[in-house]
Write a protein that holds these residues in place. Structure first.
Motif, short mmCIF file in Angstrom:
data_model
loop_
_atom_site.label_atom_id
_atom_site.label_comp_id
_atom_site.label_asym_id
_atom_site.label_seq_id
_atom_site.Cartn_x
_atom_site.Cartn_y
_atom_site.Cartn_z
N ASP A 543 -82.92 76.24 4.18
CA ASP A 543 -84.07 75.36 4.93
C ASP A 543 -83.59 75.14 6.27
O ASP A 543 -84.41 74.83 6.93
N VAL A 544 -82.25 75.08 6.45
CA VAL A 544 -81.77 74.54 7.78
C VAL A 544 -82.15 75.68 8.89
O VAL A 544 -82.72 75.52 9.94
N THR A 545 -82.22 77.00 8.38
CA THR A 545 -82.36 78.25 9.30
C THR A 545 -84.03 78.30 9.47
O THR A 545 -84.27 78.41 10.59
N TYR A 546 -84.73 77.88 8.56
CA TYR A 546 -86.12 77.89 8.83
C TYR A 546 -86.49 76.77 9.71
O TYR A 546 -87.33 76.95 10.68
N MET A 563 -96.58 78.41 12.57
CA MET A 563 -97.44 78.24 11.39
C MET A 563 -96.88 79.48 10.22
O MET A 563 -96.78 78.94 8.85
N ALA A 564 -96.92 80.51 10.78
CA ALA A 564 -96.47 81.81 9.71
C ALA A 564 -95.01 81.70 9.11
O ALA A 564 -94.86 82.02 8.00
N LEU A 565 -94.15 80.90 10.19
CA LEU A 565 -92.69 80.86 9.53
C LEU A 565 -92.86 79.86 8.27
O LEU A 565 -92.01 79.36 7.36
N LEU A 566 -93.79 78.57 8.77
CA LEU A 566 -93.81 77.55 7.86
C LEU A 566 -94.19 77.87 6.39
O LEU A 566 -93.75 77.51 5.55
N GLU A 567 -95.39 78.59 6.38
CA GLU A 567 -95.82 79.33 5.25
C GLU A 567 -94.81 79.98 4.54
O GLU A 567 -94.46 80.11 3.28
N LYS A 568 -93.97 81.06 5.21
CA LYS A 568 -92.94 81.70 4.74
C LYS A 568 -91.72 80.89 4.03
O LYS A 568 -91.24 81.04 2.93
N MET A 569 -91.58 79.66 4.70
CA MET A 569 -90.60 78.82 4.51
C MET A 569 -91.18 78.12 3.04
O MET A 569 -90.36 77.98 2.17
N ARG A 570 -92.05 77.81 2.99
CA ARG A 570 -92.77 77.07 1.77
C ARG A 570 -92.79 78.06 0.32
O ARG A 570 -92.54 77.75 -0.62
N GLY A 571 -93.04 79.32 0.83
CA GLY A 571 -92.77 80.47 -0.16
C GLY A 571 -91.52 80.61 -1.01
O GLY A 571 -91.50 81.04 -1.89
N SER A 572 -90.44 80.25 0.17
CA SER A 572 -89.12 80.26 -0.43
C SER A 572 -88.75 78.90 -1.16
O SER A 572 -87.59 78.84 -1.43
N GLY A 573 -89.65 78.30 -1.17
CA GLY A 573 -89.38 76.80 -2.04
C GLY A 573 -88.73 75.69 -1.00
O GLY A 573 -88.03 74.74 -1.61
N PHE A 574 -88.73 75.99 0.15
CA PHE A 574 -88.22 74.95 1.13
C PHE A 574 -89.16 74.12 1.82
O PHE A 574 -90.51 74.46 1.94
N SER A 575 -88.71 73.00 2.33
CA SER A 575 -89.60 72.11 3.09
C SER A 575 -89.22 71.68 4.50
O SER A 575 -87.96 71.80 4.85
N ALA A 576 -90.25 71.29 5.22
CA ALA A 576 -89.71 70.97 6.64
C ALA A 576 -88.83 69.65 6.66
O ALA A 576 -89.21 68.82 5.97
N ASP A 577 -88.03 69.55 7.53
CA ASP A 577 -87.41 68.20 7.75
C ASP A 577 -87.93 67.43 8.55
O ASP A 577 -89.02 67.69 9.37
#
Length: 609
Positions: A543-546, A563-577
């Protein structure tokens, strides 16, 4: 505590998030036989219910220490009657068992200076010491000396060298050495050699290769005990690699082949299941053990106690401890250490100390691990004076400090800014004959970098290289992170290349540090390229990397890429800090008509934003 009291825990599942460990544990107990009930029913019928401590050994005498061994050594060396190396070897062997490897190497040099001829056993002791010190290259140099003196190395020496190679993550060299020995028929590898290889492969994360070695062992018809030992190691490694299903399948496979699992095999799998909170499967496995007349021992119960403590369920761990005693399985120091560590993890130092005192009052002698646990707990609570008091108590109890002991307090002192005291402690460790390990140096490097003494950190690092000390990924990561924060990205990239050329594999922290450095410099293409390289290397972003790379793109107003990276991040099960969400909100006034951005903020931002 009664089963009813444990069941009371399940009356409040609404307070545990669905899918969490506590929720699953509560649901399991509510719908299944209690783990404690199973524990109550699996007492070994051959074991007495008595909790007598008569089998416990008396505390080790303080005279049985390094000083006495050194006195014996000096007496033998000065005696004119000593023309034989054999009694000296005995003393050297006893010091090796204490873990004072540098001291032994120094003593061997003294033997040679006094003109006492060393033999193959003396040289093998030296090889063993170098391997324990992660200086296997010197071990091979001594092997050459052995050949020059006309001695033939035996399987023990080669097994020691193989183990040394594995300890320095040189598993390919270890495999080559074993293959050469077998091909050239210099020695016949025995069960210990194969066991060492399998153990080394498992510890270095090469479990699949370890299974291949296991298959080759099966054709050599080793004794059943050896095969059980090797299967148990691989099952344990699979569990540590989070491959629980494979571990279960291997257990089934060995039973089908007529190889009977022992208590260690079952305990290894139970350990893995406990780590995943699969308490129903733990219960079933305990029942299967009993059906096969394999009874849980103190190790098995200690594993359950330790797992519960690590989940913060110290009260449940106390219940298991109570069951142990009732069923005649006397808790040992390992059990109490696990419980003590559980309280330390919760910051409950008073309760941890009570466990320590009850262990002593029950006739058990705390070991160095017991003291290390308490010292670590006090250091994390910034109660350094109490940690130092325990440090001084260790010798009075006839125990020897370990590098772990000193590392723990050293870290505590440096974290609290007590640099002079840390330097004094470091010198004390050296005076005691203990060699700093890679963890010690990492603690020093990390402190130097955090206090912006980066030049000193790099000087220490180069000194480590010049002395051919073992350097791990963590060491490189500390320096890479410091270089990136100091805007010295080229140095960070050079360190990454050096790390790779040394056969080490960057971890998520390493990649994240450099990605952050690229983002700070505005080199977003390189940051994204490194993220892709990270994934190609099967090193999964955290999650820190993203969050780091998303903020980098937002900072440069490259919203679509973010936005594209955030979608990928969500797909990996992580949330924005919080920092990422704040940047998203800051972008909102300039992009009010962007439905993609609005939708993304609604997904991540708190409802009151």
């Amino acid at each position: 505590m009664s089963i009813g009291a444990v069941l009371a825990f399940t009356k409040f599942p609404q307070f545990c998030p669905q899918g969490s460990f506590l929720y699953n544990f509560a649901a399991f107990i509510h719908h299944s036989p209690s783990l404690l009930r199973v524990c109550n029913n699996i007492a070994n019928p051959n074991r007495s219910i008595s909790t007598t401590q008569s089998q416990r050994k008396p505390p080790k005498s303080a005279s049985n220490n390094l000083q006495d061994s050194l006195v014996s050594f000096n007496r033998l060396l000065k005696s004119r009657a000593t023309h034989s190396i054999i009694p000296i070897n005995r003393v050297l062997g006893s010091i090796v068992k204490m873990g004072h490897y540098n001291t032994v190497l120094s003593l061997i040099k003294q033997v040679q200076l006094h003109g006492v001829p060393v033999d193959a056993y003396t040289i093998s002791i030296g090889i063993n010491c170098y391997c324990h010190l992660n200086r296997v290259t010197f071990g091979f140099s001594l092997l050459g000396s052995l050949f020059k003196r006309g001695y033939e190395p035996d399987v023990v020496i080669f097994t020691t060298l193989i183990k040394g190679l594995f300890s320095q993550d040189k598993f390919s060299e270890a495999k080559k050495l074993l293959k050469r020995l077998v091909t050239e028929k210099q020695i016949e590898p025995d069960a210990v050699t194969y066991g060492t290889v399998i153990n080394g492969l498992c510890k270095s994360g090469n479990t699949k290769i370890a299974i291949e070695f296991l298959r080759s062992m099966e054709t050599l018809k080793f004794e059943a005990n050896t095969m059980v030992y090797c299967y148990s190691m691989i099952i344990d490694s699979l569990c540590k690699d989070r491959m629980i299903i494979d571990a279960k399948n291997l257990l089934v496979e060995m039973t089908k082949k007529g190889i009977s699992p022992d208590v260690v095999t079952y305990s290894s799998l139970i350990h893995g299941l406990c780590n995943f909170g699969q308490w129903k499967e733990v219960t079933e496995l305990l029942s299967e053990m009993v059906e096969r007349n394999v009874y849980p021992d103190v190790l098995t119960f200690s594993i359950v106690v330790d797992a519960l403590c690590k989940e913060g369920m110290v009260r449940e761990a106390e219940d298991v401890l109570e069951v142990m005693i009732k069923r005649g399985e006397v808790p040992n120091t390992v059990t109490y250490n696990a419980l003590m560590d559980g309280y330390c993890l919760r910051g409950q130092m008073k309760e941890a100390r009570n466990v320590f005192n009850s262990m002593v009052n029950g006739g058990l002698e705390p070991n160095i691990i017991s003291y290390n646990i308490l010292i670590n707990g006090y250091c994390k609570k910034k109660r350094i004076d109490e940690a130092m008091h325990l440090l001084r108590e260790i010798h009075r109890k006839g125990l020897n400090h370990t590098v772990v002991t000193y590392n723990t307090i050293l870290h505590g002192l440096l974290e609290n800014g007590k640099f002079a005291a840390a330097e004094e402690l470091f010198n004390e460790m050296l005076a005691e004959g203990l060699s700093p390990n890679v963890v010690t140096y990492n603690i020093l490097l990390d402190s130097m970098c955090k206090n912006r003494r980066i030049g000193e950190a790099f000087s220490l690092f180069r000194s480590m290289q010049n002395r051919e000390l073992y350097i791990d990924v963590e060491c490189y990561t500390i320096l890479i992170n410091a270089a990136c924060k100091d805007r010295k990205l080229e140095i960070a990239k050079e360190l990454l290349n050096e790390l790779l050329s040394n056969g080490l594999q960057p971890n998520a922290h390493t990649y994240t540090a450099i990605i952050n450095g690229f983002c700070q410099e505005g080199s977003l293409d390189e940051a994204k390229e490194l993220l892709m390289r990270m994934e190609d290397d099967d090193c999964f972003p955290t999650d820190v990397t993203y969050n780091v790379i998303v903020r980098g793109f937002l900072k440069k107003n490259q919203t679509s890429e973010a936005m594209a990276l955030l979608e990928k991040m969500r797909g990996s099960g992580f949330s924005a800090d919080n920092s990422t969400i704040e940047m998203l909100v800051d972008v909102l006034p300039t992009r009010e008509q962007d439905p993609t951005l609005l939708n993304m903020i609604q997904k991540f931002a708190p409802k009151d934003t």
